[in-house]
Design a protein around this motif. Structure first.
Motif, short mmCIF file in Angstrom:
data_model
loop_
_atom_site.label_atom_id
_atom_site.label_comp_id
_atom_site.label_asym_id
_atom_site.label_seq_id
_atom_site.Cartn_x
_atom_site.Cartn_y
_atom_site.Cartn_z
N PRO A 101 -9.52 1.61 -3.41
CA PRO A 101 -9.34 2.89 -2.59
C PRO A 101 -9.62 4.09 -3.42
O PRO A 101 -10.00 4.11 -4.68
CB PRO A 101 -7.75 2.89 -2.44
CG PRO A 101 -7.25 2.23 -3.55
CD PRO A 101 -8.34 1.07 -3.92
N VAL B 216 -2.40 5.18 0.48
CA VAL B 216 -3.76 5.06 0.03
C VAL B 216 -4.65 5.97 1.01
O VAL B 216 -4.55 5.87 2.12
CB VAL B 216 -4.03 3.34 0.31
CG1 VAL B 216 -5.44 2.93 0.40
CG2 VAL B 216 -3.26 2.89 -0.61
N PHE C 35 0.97 -1.11 0.02
CA PHE C 35 0.00 -0.03 -0.09
C PHE C 35 0.79 1.26 0.06
O PHE C 35 1.84 1.38 0.88
CB PHE C 35 -0.94 -0.03 1.39
CG PHE C 35 -2.16 -0.87 1.25
CD1 PHE C 35 -3.49 -0.25 1.64
CD2 PHE C 35 -2.07 -2.07 1.01
CE1 PHE C 35 -4.63 -1.02 1.35
CE2 PHE C 35 -3.25 -2.85 0.90
CZ PHE C 35 -4.59 -2.16 1.20
N THR D 191 0.51 3.68 4.26
CA THR D 191 1.79 3.11 3.18
C THR D 191 2.28 1.76 4.42
O THR D 191 2.65 2.09 5.26
CB THR D 191 2.90 4.17 3.22
OG1 THR D 191 2.19 5.14 2.40
CG2 THR D 191 4.11 3.70 2.47
N ILE E 53 -2.16 0.43 -4.50
CA ILE E 53 -2.20 -0.99 -4.13
C ILE E 53 -1.61 -2.06 -5.03
O ILE E 53 -2.46 -2.33 -6.15
CB ILE E 53 -3.80 -1.24 -3.50
CG1 ILE E 53 -4.14 -0.38 -2.67
CG2 ILE E 53 -3.75 -3.04 -2.90
CD1 ILE E 53 -5.77 -0.88 -2.03
#
Length: 219
Positions: A54, A7, A4, A22, A59
């Protein structure tokens, strides 16, 4: 395995409920996801399962940017992820055995190749005497254990569990935790969302704490 980067997530025109997340989920890792009620744990699990996109950010699942994956391919990718949600999602017209075996039946596997494994797993989670019972007859804790067994049947690369011990007593909670740990030792990355501090204290594991839309990680 999972990445991630910055996000964010909002529903409709409302404020962001998750901001600038993150983090990575490494292969064969074990982590608890915790935080106050309403912090967004279930929403984060849904993004990890690729059932929720998201609002912003990147992602990557198994090396692929999920925003670039064609919709028809998503179910195939989700097969690599086992998930247990709080609403169980058992099919009321199928027995406990049939619900647990369903992922393998859908894939066209012959029953002779998995029957023994299903029966052994149901015995392990304390449902060995309930294999022919329909979900409406099961207690909340029994439904929870059946949902966990179903998620484990396909030997997922990642297991996501939302409050998996919320409806069981402490001895069964410990037994289920040992099952997750054994699955992890066999190579599955595990993410358990929980409020149960006593459960988390039984294992030295990474903790991911959601609060006010942000995620803090303690290894």
């Amino acid at each position: 395995m999972i990445h991630f980067e910055n996000v964010g997530l909002r529903y409709g025109m409302g404020p962001e409920i998750l901001r600038d997340l993150t983090f990575d989920i490494p292969k064969k890792s074990f982590q608890f996801l915790t935080g106050p009620s309403g912090a967004g744990k279930t929403s984060l699990l849904r993004m990890l399962f690729m059932s929720l996109q998201p609002t912003r950010g990147l992602i990557r699942m198994f090396g692929r940017d999920i925003s670039e994956i064609p919709r028809p391919e998503l179910p195939l990718l989700r097969r690599r992820v086992g998930i247990v949600f709080q609403d169980f999602r058992l099919l009321d017209h199928l027995t406990t055995y049939e619900n647990v075996a369903l992922p393998l039946r859908v894939r066209g596997k012959d029953e002779s190749s998995y029957k023994t494994d299903v029966l052994e797993l149901l015995k392990w989670v304390g449902l060995g005497e309930r294999i022919n019972v329909l979900p409406p007859v099961l207690s909340g804790g029994e439904k929870q254990r059946a949902a966990i067994a179903r998620a484990l049947m396909d030997r997922p690369e990642v297991l996501l569990a939302d409050e998996p011990t919320g409806n069981v007593d402490p001895p069964m909670a410990k037994r289920l935790l040992n099952l997750f740990l054994e699955l992890n030792r066999l190579g599955t990355a595990v993410v358990i969302a929980t409020h149960d501090l006593a459960l988390m204290e039984q294992v030295e594991a990474r903790r991911m704490i959601l609060s006010e839309g942000h995620l803090d990680i303690y290894d």
